[in-house]
Scaffold this motif. Structure first.
Motif, short mmCIF file in Angstrom:
data_model
loop_
_atom_site.label_atom_id
_atom_site.label_comp_id
_atom_site.label_asym_id
_atom_site.label_seq_id
_atom_site.Cartn_x
_atom_site.Cartn_y
_atom_site.Cartn_z
N ARG A 185 -113.14 -8.18 1.32
CA ARG A 185 -113.23 -6.48 1.73
C ARG A 185 -114.63 -6.55 2.28
NH1 ARG A 185 -112.21 -1.82 -2.37
NH2 ARG A 185 -113.35 -0.34 -0.78
N LYS A 231 -106.78 14.60 10.03
CA LYS A 231 -105.92 13.87 9.27
C LYS A 231 -104.61 14.42 9.50
CE LYS A 231 -105.16 13.77 4.60
NZ LYS A 231 -105.57 13.69 3.06
N ASN A 246 -101.58 12.78 11.81
CA ASN A 246 -100.51 12.25 10.99
C ASN A 246 -99.16 12.44 11.96
OD1 ASN A 246 -98.21 12.26 9.45
ND2 ASN A 246 -99.38 12.72 7.71
N PRO A 247 -98.44 11.42 12.07
CA PRO A 247 -97.45 11.36 13.02
C PRO A 247 -96.28 12.22 12.58
CG PRO A 247 -97.56 9.43 12.08
CD PRO A 247 -98.48 10.15 11.79
N THR A 248 -96.15 12.73 11.26
CA THR A 248 -94.99 13.55 10.88
C THR A 248 -95.10 15.18 11.10
OG1 THR A 248 -95.61 13.19 8.61
CG2 THR A 248 -93.96 11.76 9.45
N GLU A 259 -98.32 13.82 17.35
CA GLU A 259 -97.01 13.31 17.91
C GLU A 259 -95.74 14.12 17.73
OE1 GLU A 259 -96.07 9.35 16.58
OE2 GLU A 259 -94.32 9.91 15.98
N ASP A 272 -99.67 7.02 16.54
CA ASP A 272 -99.65 7.00 15.16
C ASP A 272 -100.70 5.93 14.73
OD1 ASP A 272 -98.54 4.37 16.41
OD2 ASP A 272 -96.82 4.26 14.96
N ILE A 274 -101.74 5.60 11.04
CA ILE A 274 -100.83 4.67 9.99
C ILE A 274 -100.78 3.28 10.47
CG2 ILE A 274 -99.55 6.59 9.16
CD1 ILE A 274 -97.20 5.38 10.84
N PRO A 289 -102.83 0.01 10.89
CA PRO A 289 -103.94 -0.69 10.31
C PRO A 289 -104.92 -1.31 11.38
CG PRO A 289 -102.09 -1.40 9.00
CD PRO A 289 -101.35 -0.88 10.06
N THR A 340 -109.19 8.95 6.15
CA THR A 340 -108.01 8.07 5.86
C THR A 340 -108.15 7.38 4.59
OG1 THR A 340 -109.58 6.34 6.62
CG2 THR A 340 -107.97 7.05 8.32
N PRO A 362 -105.06 2.64 6.33
CA PRO A 362 -103.98 2.09 5.28
C PRO A 362 -104.58 0.86 4.97
CG PRO A 362 -103.18 2.90 7.32
CD PRO A 362 -104.59 2.79 7.58
N GLY A 363 -104.10 0.56 3.55
CA GLY A 363 -104.73 -0.76 2.98
C GLY A 363 -106.30 -0.51 3.02
N ASN A 364 -107.12 -1.56 3.31
CA ASN A 364 -108.55 -1.55 3.44
C ASN A 364 -109.08 -1.53 4.74
OD1 ASN A 364 -108.86 -1.30 0.58
ND2 ASN A 364 -108.75 -3.64 0.88
N PHE A 369 -117.75 0.08 -5.75
CA PHE A 369 -118.14 -1.11 -6.65
C PHE A 369 -119.06 -0.84 -7.54
CE2 PHE A 369 -116.13 -5.22 -5.53
CZ PHE A 369 -115.17 -4.69 -4.63
N GLN A 428 -116.95 3.03 -9.73
CA GLN A 428 -115.63 3.08 -10.16
C GLN A 428 -115.20 1.62 -10.75
OE1 GLN A 428 -113.18 4.17 -6.80
NE2 GLN A 428 -113.98 6.09 -6.67
N PRO A 430 -98.81 6.67 4.41
CA PRO A 430 -100.27 6.10 4.19
C PRO A 430 -101.32 7.43 4.00
CG PRO A 430 -99.48 5.00 6.27
CD PRO A 430 -98.31 6.22 5.86
N THR A 436 -103.05 -4.00 -1.80
CA THR A 436 -102.87 -2.92 -0.79
C THR A 436 -103.14 -3.67 0.71
OG1 THR A 436 -103.56 -0.90 -0.19
CG2 THR A 436 -105.33 -2.37 -0.65
N ASN A 480 -100.12 -3.53 3.73
CA ASN A 480 -100.53 -2.90 4.91
C ASN A 480 -100.82 -3.95 6.05
OD1 ASN A 480 -100.52 0.24 4.53
ND2 ASN A 480 -101.79 -0.87 2.76
#
Lengths: 295, 416
Positions: free
Chosen positions: A66, A126, A130-132, A136, A150, A153, A155, A238, A242-244, A256, A259, B241, B392, B396
């Motif tokens: 990461r 944001k 956002n596509p929804t 878009e 998009d 969303i 990655p 974000t 998405p993800g990392n 780190f 948390q 997301p 995650t 993704n």
């Protein structure tokens, strides 16, 4: 007697006035930098402890997938953000410099994004991205059914949305710096060049922009440190996802240290960030600040 | 300076002792949202009725990171609050550092060992002594469904993973979003752990998330779990997301989505929308995990205090936290179930009753009751973070399930 007393006061007063600031800076800035450096060599977990483990935390840091992803993202974001801000800011400044009408109003409009916090910028973008609910959907509702935007969303593309929002926020500010630089140039040089038959374009590219070197320098410093410490914008826009995929060192460091109970590793990542800033700034500062003395 | 402080403490202690044994409890927590704030206010009243002073120390921020940072600085400076909302393995970490006070006297007096199931008391104990008091038990492996959406699409509610994917296909064909999901690492992990439980069962779950057994981590079952987890991605909408969990819940409430996988704190959202369990919405165990219970227990850990009167107030509060009155009111507001298994449950709704049944059953038989990984019950925050990152990242990206298995095993090893 009275003279020497007066001299004494003159001598001590400025020092006395400045000393609290100096003390605070030394303790709360340099002191804590040193403390962080010390912690990065310990095995501290949820609380600081002083069992030294050498470079273990740094080794673990660079074995962490990461962290490497975060560094790559910072590189992509930093280069694009600084370059685009400089280009957009310079173009806007040059255009505003053409004695146009309502310049004051336009300047204010361009500067306004800087008055917002990055959290606000991040949240608004944001929604826009956002596509929804955002751009878009708006374009599709106008009839272009296949329109797709998009990035946020995706990655692979999400890091570029951070660049978009960052540039939107900071380029007006860069414009103001450049505009001040443009106004600071001696008009007689420009007039002389024009008498010699130089076109407006070559006046800018050959005379004005080269003579704005210190302005580029300060803009670069401002943008570089915004980029390296960028945290709030990404958290709001974000959340590192998405993800990392939009993770950056500042988010990594926060998570780190605070948390995940890995204070030692968090401190190591903070020190690496500091080193990155120094690695960019020190040579630059050295070359920039040295030239006037020699010249 | 030091001397002055001691003098002051002595003087203070003296006057307090002379008048009455009224102490002050300072409670650090992040129960700040509507229902939660109401829940904790009950405890405040009970403490005050017992003659002690309550000092509220609420630090907002859902996940508690802010509160946690404040707590650490207070602890380091030698001035921790009387009680703090700490849970799971963090209790052990604080216990190891020597900050926590033993509650053995209160526990013995009030028979905590008898009223609490062993899994709960294990979490609350450090070196065999109670150091924290549980306030509730959340069940994480729930599926929240909108029955109207299922009915309109002519689909039965799924009870196994295979049925789940079938149902999701049909729902998708009917034009609704089958699964409401929020793409945040902890929500990805919450769904993932339920799937691991469904695919591998409770023993496998414990091998992986509690013991971090290398063989289990690298097994085909794990790869299979990753494969099933990736299927979720086909049935979520594009806006997922970064979405907050309560926004995802509202999609189910409005009928835009058919179901959500979330712990029972989601019930609060349905209640706030004036919906009745069993009629307007359905709470079912995550498909394939009937008779299994992933628990997430909130607790108040007690810190060592400087004055006798404050310690006494603290012990009183610990006793009150486990009193049936508090457990009932708190959990009615919070959507969870009481940690005590000997309570009258008549005031609770059908979801809570179902939850309590499974809880008692699994606690008694010792099978199927597992600590939640996604909510810090099964492992340290360090290992949990490493699992979050891999899960995650897998969800993704187009990482293969085999790679994910290898990477997860590696990340857990590195974090230990």
């Amino acid at each position: 007697m009275s003279v020497s007393n007066k001299k004494g006061l003159d001598y001590w007063l400025p020092k006395l006035v400045v000393s609290p600031t100096v003390a605070i800076t030394v303790i709360f800035f340099y002191g804590f930098v040193i403390w962080t450096a010390v912690l990065s060599f310990t095995k501290s977990r949820i609380l600081p402890q002083y069992e030294f483990v050498g470079f273990d935390q740094y080794v673990r840091l660079f074995l962490n997938d990461r962290w490497m992803g975060a560094l790559t993202n910072l590189l992509v974001f930093g280069v694009l953000f600084i370059a685009i801000c400089m280009i957009v800011g310079l173009i806007m400044a040059v255009l505003l410099d053409q004695n146009i009408r309502a310049e004051g109003a336009l300047r204010t409009i361009y500067l306004y994004p800087m008055a917002l916090s990055f959290i606000v910028t991040g949240t608004v973008w944001k929604w826009l991205l956002n596509p929804t609910v955002g751009i878009e959907r708006f374009i599709r509702s106008l009839g272009w059914d296949s329109f797709t935007f998009d990035w946020i969303i995706d990655p692979n593309m999400a890091i570029y949305t951070i660049v978009i929002a960052g540039v939107w926020q900071a380029s007006g500010f860069v414009m103001a710096i450049f505009l001040a630089g443009l106004r600071g140039i001696d008009t007689s040089i420009i007039k002389a060049a024009q008498l010699d038959g130089a076109s407006l374009f070559s006046v800018y590219t050959r005379i004005i922009i080269p003579s704005m070197r210190p302005v580029f320098f300060s803009a670069f410093i401002m943008l570089a440190h915004i980029a390296i410490k960028s945290f709030d914008l990404i958290i709001a826009l974000t959340g590192g996802g998405p993800g990392n995929s939009t993770d950056v060192p500042a988010i990594f460091m926060y998570q780190f240290s605070f948390q995940r109970g890995q204070l030692g590793m968090g401190a190591a990542s903070a020190i690496i960030m500091l080193m990155t800033v120094l690695a960019i700034l020190v040579p630059y500062l050295y070359s920039e600040l040295r030239t006037p003395k020699n010249g | 300076m030091m001397f002055k402080k001691t003098l002051m403490a002595m003087a203070l202690g003296g006057t307090v002792a002379a008048t009455a044994q009224a102490g002050e409890v300072e409670v650090l927590h992040w129960w700040t949202s509507g229902g939660e704030a109401r829940s904790i206010a009950v405890l405040k009243e009970m403490v005050q009725d017992a003659g002690h002073t309550w000092k509220d120390f609420a630090v907002a921020g859902g996940g508690g990171e802010n509160a946690y940072t404040v707590l650490r600085s207070r602890a380091v400076s030698g001035n921790p609050p009387a009680a703090a909302q700490i849970k799971g393995l963090e209790i052990q970490e604080w216990g190891d550092l020597g900050f926590l006070a033993s509650l053995e006297d209160v526990a013995n007096e009030n028979n905590w060992d008898q009223v609490l199931p062993e899994v709960v008391s294990d979490v609350m104990k450090h070196d065999g002594d109670y150091v924290a008091a549980p306030v509730n038990v959340h069940r994480v492996n729930w599926m929240w469904a909108n029955p109207d959406v299922f009915e309109n699409a002519g689909v039965e509610m799924p009870t196994t993973l295979d049925e789940l994917w079938d149902a999701a296909d049909q729902l998708k064909a009917a034009g609704v979003t089958p699964i409401a999901h929020g793409g945040q690492p902890w929500q990805d992990a919450t769904t993932f752990e339920s799937i691991v439980l469904a695919v591998g069962g409770a023993d496998f779950f414990a091998d992986v998330f509690v013991d971090h057994d290398a063989e289990a981590l690298e097994s085909d079952t794990m790869t299979q779990a990753f494969r099933e987890f990736k299927k979720v991605k086909d049935y979520i909408d594009r806006g997922a997301p970064g979405r907050d969990w309560n926004v995802a819940t509202s999609m189910v409430i409005r009928g835009e989505a058919a179901m959500q996988f979330m712990g029972d704190w989601a019930k609060g959202e349905f209640t706030a929308a004036n919906m009745t369990p069993g009629e307007d919405y359905a709470c079912l165990p995550f498909p394939g995990t009937q008779g299994e219970f992933t628990f997430n227990i909130d607790s108040l850990a007690m810190f060592k205090q400087r004055t006798a009167s404050n310690s006494e107030a603290q012990m009183k509060m610990a006793e009150l936290v486990l009193s049936p009155e508090f457990q009932e009111t708190f959990n009615l507001n919070k959507g969870s179930i009481p940690a005590r298994t000997d309570m009258d449950m008549s005031a609770f709704d059908s979801c809570a009753l179902a939850s309590m049944d499974t809880f008692k059953q699994t606690a008694n038989s010792g099978e199927g009751l597992v600590p939640s990984m996604a909510h810090g019950m099964s492992t340290t925050s360090t290992v949990q973070g490493a699992i979050y990152d891999t899960v995650t990242e897998f969800f993704n990206s187009d990482m293969s399930a085999e790679d994910a298995t290898t990477r997860l095993a590696r990340a857990i090893r590195a974090a230990q």
